[in-house]
Design a protein around this motif. Structure first.
Motif, PDB file in Angstrom:
ATOM      1  N   VAL A   5       1.079  -1.011  -0.074  1.00 47.57           N
ATOM      2  CA  VAL A   5       0.129   0.082  -0.003  1.00 47.57           C
ATOM      3  C   VAL A   5       0.940   1.181  -0.048  1.00 47.57           C
ATOM      4  N   LYS A   6       0.320   2.425  -0.415  1.00 43.98           N
ATOM      5  CA  LYS A   6       0.974   3.728  -0.257  1.00 43.98           C
ATOM      6  C   LYS A   6       0.637   4.303   1.026  1.00 43.98           C
ATOM      7  N   LEU A   7       1.514   5.094   1.721  1.00 42.53           N
ATOM      8  CA  LEU A   7       1.403   5.787   2.581  1.00 42.53           C
ATOM      9  C   LEU A   7       0.325   6.500   2.780  1.00 42.53           C
ATOM     10  N   ASP A   8       0.166   7.538   1.875  1.00 42.49           N
ATOM     11  CA  ASP A   8      -1.056   8.263   1.906  1.00 42.49           C
ATOM     12  C   ASP A   8      -2.554   7.603   1.842  1.00 42.49           C
ATOM     13  N   ASP A   9      -2.279   6.593   1.145  1.00 47.17           N
ATOM     14  CA  ASP A   9      -3.751   5.637   0.977  1.00 47.17           C
ATOM     15  C   ASP A   9      -3.919   4.997   2.017  1.00 47.17           C
ATOM     16  N   LEU A  10      -2.993   4.471   2.887  1.00 48.10           N
ATOM     17  CA  LEU A  10      -3.238   3.778   4.267  1.00 48.10           C
ATOM     18  C   LEU A  10      -3.773   5.064   5.079  1.00 48.10           C
ATOM     19  N   ARG A  11      -3.129   6.113   5.381  1.00 52.79           N
ATOM     20  CA  ARG A  11      -3.547   7.190   6.262  1.00 52.79           C
ATOM     21  C   ARG A  11      -5.219   7.437   5.943  1.00 52.79           C
ATOM     22  N   GLU A  12      -5.405   7.741   4.651  1.00 53.60           N
ATOM     23  CA  GLU A  12      -6.636   8.004   4.349  1.00 53.60           C
ATOM     24  C   GLU A  12      -7.811   7.047   4.686  1.00 53.60           C
ATOM     25  N   GLU A  13      -7.399   5.591   4.348  1.00 50.33           N
ATOM     26  CA  GLU A  13      -8.157   4.626   4.729  1.00 50.33           C
ATOM     27  C   GLU A  13      -8.433   4.673   6.138  1.00 50.33           C
ATOM     28  N   TRP A  14      -7.495   4.814   6.975  1.00 46.32           N
ATOM     29  CA  TRP A  14      -7.636   4.786   8.227  1.00 46.32           C
ATOM     30  C   TRP A  14      -8.468   6.108   8.975  1.00 46.32           C
ATOM     31  N   TYR A  15      -8.207   7.006   8.499  1.00 48.18           N
ATOM     32  CA  TYR A  15      -8.759   8.293   9.070  1.00 48.18           C
ATOM     33  C   TYR A  15     -10.168   8.542   8.378  1.00 48.18           C
ATOM     34  N   SER A  16     -10.506   8.262   7.250  1.00 51.28           N
ATOM     35  CA  SER A  16     -11.840   8.339   6.783  1.00 51.28           C
ATOM     36  C   SER A  16     -12.901   7.146   7.000  1.00 51.28           C
ATOM     37  N   LYS A  17     -12.294   6.099   7.244  1.00 50.12           N
ATOM     38  CA  LYS A  17     -13.118   4.699   7.106  1.00 50.12           C
ATOM     39  C   LYS A  17     -12.987   3.767   8.288  1.00 50.12           C
ATOM     40  N   ASP A  18     -11.804   3.519   8.457  1.00 45.67           N
ATOM     41  CA  ASP A  18     -11.493   2.408   9.532  1.00 45.67           C
ATOM     42  C   ASP A  18     -11.609   2.950  11.172  1.00 45.67           C
ATOM     43  N   SER A  19     -10.959   4.276  11.145  1.00 47.56           N
ATOM     44  CA  SER A  19     -11.114   4.686  12.733  1.00 47.56           C
ATOM     45  C   SER A  19     -12.580   4.964  13.192  1.00 47.56           C
ATOM     46  N   ILE A  20     -13.397   5.159  12.320  1.00 50.20           N
ATOM     47  CA  ILE A  20     -14.505   5.570  12.665  1.00 50.20           C
ATOM     48  C   ILE A  20     -15.496   4.416  13.312  1.00 50.20           C
ATOM     49  N   ILE A  21     -15.929   4.967  14.611  1.00 50.95           N
ATOM     50  CA  ILE A  21     -16.831   3.749  15.246  1.00 50.95           C
ATOM     51  C   ILE A  21     -18.365   4.274  15.217  1.00 50.95           C
ATOM     52  N   ASP A  22     -19.004   3.274  14.804  1.00 51.74           N
ATOM     53  CA  ASP A  22     -20.607   3.290  14.837  1.00 51.74           C
ATOM     54  C   ASP A  22     -21.132   3.107  16.084  1.00 51.74           C
ATOM     55  N   GLU A  23     -21.579   4.099  16.976  1.00 47.84           N
ATOM     56  CA  GLU A  23     -21.866   4.234  18.285  1.00 47.84           C
ATOM     57  C   GLU A  23     -23.258   3.249  18.493  1.00 47.84           C
ATOM     58  N   THR A  24     -24.139   3.411  17.376  1.00 54.04           N
ATOM     59  CA  THR A  24     -25.280   2.713  17.306  1.00 54.04           C
ATOM     60  C   THR A  24     -25.209   1.167  17.300  1.00 54.04           C
ATOM     61  N   GLU A  25     -24.101   0.604  16.923  1.00 54.87           N
ATOM     62  CA  GLU A  25     -23.806  -0.810  16.763  1.00 54.87           C
ATOM     63  C   GLU A  25     -22.637  -1.078  17.355  1.00 54.87           C
ATOM     64  N   PRO A  26     -22.407  -1.111  18.717  1.00 56.42           N
ATOM     65  CA  PRO A  26     -21.339  -1.378  19.516  1.00 56.42           C
ATOM     66  C   PRO A  26     -20.668  -2.904  19.189  1.00 56.42           C
ATOM     67  N   GLY A  27     -21.809  -3.618  19.144  1.00 51.79           N
ATOM     68  CA  GLY A  27     -21.569  -5.230  19.135  1.00 51.79           C
ATOM     69  C   GLY A  27     -20.847  -5.532  17.715  1.00 51.79           C
ATOM     70  N   LYS A  28     -21.555  -4.876  16.752  1.00 54.52           N
ATOM     71  CA  LYS A  28     -20.868  -5.010  15.357  1.00 54.52           C
ATOM     72  C   LYS A  28     -19.357  -4.537  15.145  1.00 54.52           C
ATOM     73  N   GLU A  29     -19.356  -3.326  16.145  1.00 50.99           N
ATOM     74  CA  GLU A  29     -17.989  -2.846  15.943  1.00 50.99           C
ATOM     75  C   GLU A  29     -16.949  -3.711  16.610  1.00 50.99           C
ATOM     76  N   LEU A  30     -17.190  -4.172  17.737  1.00 49.47           N
ATOM     77  CA  LEU A  30     -16.459  -5.395  18.374  1.00 49.47           C
ATOM     78  C   LEU A  30     -16.113  -6.355  17.346  1.00 49.47           C
ATOM     79  N   ILE A  31     -16.925  -6.904  16.665  1.00 48.08           N
ATOM     80  CA  ILE A  31     -16.668  -8.094  15.908  1.00 48.08           C
ATOM     81  C   ILE A  31     -15.756  -7.501  14.526  1.00 48.08           C
ATOM     82  N   ARG A  32     -15.972  -6.067  14.216  1.00 51.36           N
ATOM     83  CA  ARG A  32     -15.139  -5.402  13.163  1.00 51.36           C
ATOM     84  C   ARG A  32     -13.717  -5.268  13.696  1.00 51.36           C
ATOM     85  N   VAL A  33     -13.370  -5.071  15.081  1.00 55.32           N
ATOM     86  CA  VAL A  33     -12.103  -4.916  15.337  1.00 55.32           C
ATOM     87  C   VAL A  33     -11.165  -6.018  14.931  1.00 55.32           C
TER      88      VAL A  33
END
Length: 147
Positions: A5-33
């Motif tokens: 992966v490219k460093l910029d793509d990795l940062r973008e993926e983490w900050y815009s998608k993977d770091s976001i937690i859906d507080e309405t579905e904490p059970g799904k978020e645990l599985i997603r970890v």
């Protein structure tokens, strides 16, 4: 996202998608970890191996460049690499200056540093994911208690 992966793509993926937690579905978020942990561990492992490869490539090229600058590299190897013979023989005291300024060696170091940065970022992300499990469990317990 699969390695490499490219460093910029990795940062973008983490900050815009993977770091976001859906507080309405904490059970799904645990599985997603677990899935995220596997994803970033895979990327980390791949780039750590590339970084180690660049260390070996650098060491090998450094030896060859040392022979080149000292005028000890055989002509057939010069021809094979497409290098012109060094017009002057460099003395051992000034050799480090030439090695530090050598473009081929510098490019290998830069490539290694990029992979090291990806490894460092993935390491931090994995630490964050490990702490996310505890935070989500505490959040679930708090939700149960307040309901």
């Amino acid at each position: 996202m699969k390695p490499p992966v490219k460093l910029d793509d990795l940062r973008e993926e983490w900050y815009s998608k993977d770091s976001i937690i859906d507080e309405t579905e904490p059970g799904k978020e645990l599985i997603r970890v677990s899935a995220l942990h596997g994803k970033y561990l895979n990327i980390l492992s791949y780039h750590r191996m590339l970084s180690r490869k660049f260390v070996k490539d650098y060491e090998s090229l450094k030896l060859t460049k040392t022979q080149y600058y000292l005028g000890e590299l055989p002509y057939d190897e010069l021809k094979e690499r497409g290098w012109e013979p060094e017009q002057r023989t460099i003395g051992k005291p000034s050799l480090p200056l030439y090695m530090d300024a050598d473009e081929d060696l510098t490019n290998l170091l830069i490539k290694k540093m990029v992979h090291d940065e990806i490894v460092d970022l993935c390491t931090l992300i994995i630490k964050e994911l490990n702490s996310r499990v505890y935070a989500l469990r505490a959040f679930i317990e708090w939700k149960k208690m307040t309901s």
